[in-house]
Design a protein around this motif. Structure first.
Motif, PDB file in Angstrom:
ATOM      1  N   LYS A 200       0.817  -1.184   0.000  1.00  0.00           N
ATOM      2  CA  LYS A 200       0.000   0.000   0.000  1.00  0.00           C
ATOM      3  C   LYS A 200       0.857   1.243   0.000  1.00  0.00           C
ATOM      4  O   LYS A 200       1.643   1.442   0.880  1.00  0.00           O
ATOM      5  CB  LYS A 200      -0.893   0.011   1.224  1.00  0.00           C
TER       6      LYS A 200
ATOM      7  N   CYS B 272      -0.145   1.696   5.073  1.00  0.00           N
ATOM      8  CA  CYS B 272      -1.125   1.243   6.069  1.00  0.00           C
ATOM      9  C   CYS B 272      -0.436   0.362   7.124  1.00  0.00           C
ATOM     10  O   CYS B 272       0.656  -0.180   6.902  1.00  0.00           O
ATOM     11  CB  CYS B 272      -2.243   0.458   5.386  1.00  0.00           C
TER      12      CYS B 272
ATOM     13  N   LYS C 283      -2.276   9.073   0.967  1.00  0.00           N
ATOM     14  CA  LYS C 283      -3.530   8.513   1.487  1.00  0.00           C
ATOM     15  C   LYS C 283      -4.710   9.392   1.096  1.00  0.00           C
ATOM     16  O   LYS C 283      -5.788   8.903   0.743  1.00  0.00           O
ATOM     17  CB  LYS C 283      -3.438   8.380   3.008  1.00  0.00           C
TER      18      LYS C 283
END
Length: 255
Positions: free
Chosen positions: A143, A174, A238
């Motif tokens: 991620k 994450c 993000k």
């Protein structure tokens, strides 16, 4: 990528024989896969700057489109009695550096000449289908997030397999994520890499895939929730991943 100086306009001279400022515009030919976001990072400017300089009301750009980018230069106006040696010494430069920056072939200068002392880039671009990236977060092996172009033009490939898929976005930061994709790509070390997570039975791992709004990417990851006609797009931030959300997009499997 090619850059070409288009114009140089004096903005102000602080005083005769002293440093002043000038602005220059450049033209940059952007290659396939470029986005306003990637251009802004390369040129150390903001996406908003690019939009303002070019009168863009969205982040959508197209192949061969010319984008203006400003460039601020520190200059020196030559006065009677100035020599290249004196000017170079005043600005902590060598004569060779001063000549190179001004493309001089001799040390002969004249009163009123404007010499470039130092330039700080803010540029002009020619772009290929792309725009500002956005993204959404979902669970997959690696991620990270890299801003995605709002729109990219589809490549011309008569043999490309076309699909309509549901897309989400993910990052590499994450909790519990290693940042390493199923094919070994380190997204933490390579945040600008365009990678998508796929179902290998639909899109073979390692394939090059064009994704609407994202550009060309490598099918380099898998995820437990990525089954059938679903993909997960890697984006470095993000916030951008969340902004991407869940949307239906067209893709082309190029190889």
């Amino acid at each position: 990528m090619k850059k070409q100086i288009v114009a140089l306009t004096v903005i102000a001279a602080l005083s005769v024989g002293a440093a002043g400022q000038a602005s220059a515009s450049s033209v940059h030919t952007v290659e396939k896969g470029d986005t306003l976001w990637s251009i802004s990072k390369e040129m150390n400017v903001t996406v908003q700057d690019l939009q303002s300089w070019n009168g863009l009301d969205s982040t959508v750009i197209y192949p061969s489109q010319e984008l203006k980018i400003e460039e601020m230069l520190e200059t020196h106006i030559v006065v009677l009695g100035d020599t290249l040696f004196d000017i170079a010494k005043q600005h902590n430069l060598s004569v060779d550096e001063l000549m190179e920056r001004n493309q001089l072939t001799s040390e002969l200068i004249h009163p009123g000449d404007e010499l470039v002392i130092e330039g700080t880039k803010k540029v002009v671009h020619k772009v290929s289908a792309a725009s500002l990236p956005s993204v959404n977060v979902s669970n997959t092996t690696a991620k990270t997030s890299a801003p995605v172009a709002a729109k990219t033009s589809a490549p011309v490939a008569s043999t490309a397999k076309e699909l309509t898929v549901t897309s989400t976005a993910y990052t590499a930061t994450c909790e519990g994520c290693t940042g390493i994709t199923a094919t070994g790509i380190d997204l933490l070390a390579n945040p600008d890499q365009k990678v998508i997570s796929v179902d290998p039975s639909v899109i073979p791992l390692g394939s090059k895939v064009w994704v609407e709004g994202y550009g060309e990417a490598i099918a380099g990851d898998t995820g437990g929730a990525i089954k059938g006609n679903k993909i997960d797009i890697f984006i470095p931030s993000k916030e951008d991943a969340i902004n991407w959300g869940r949307k239906t997009v067209k893709i082309k499997i190029l190889d």
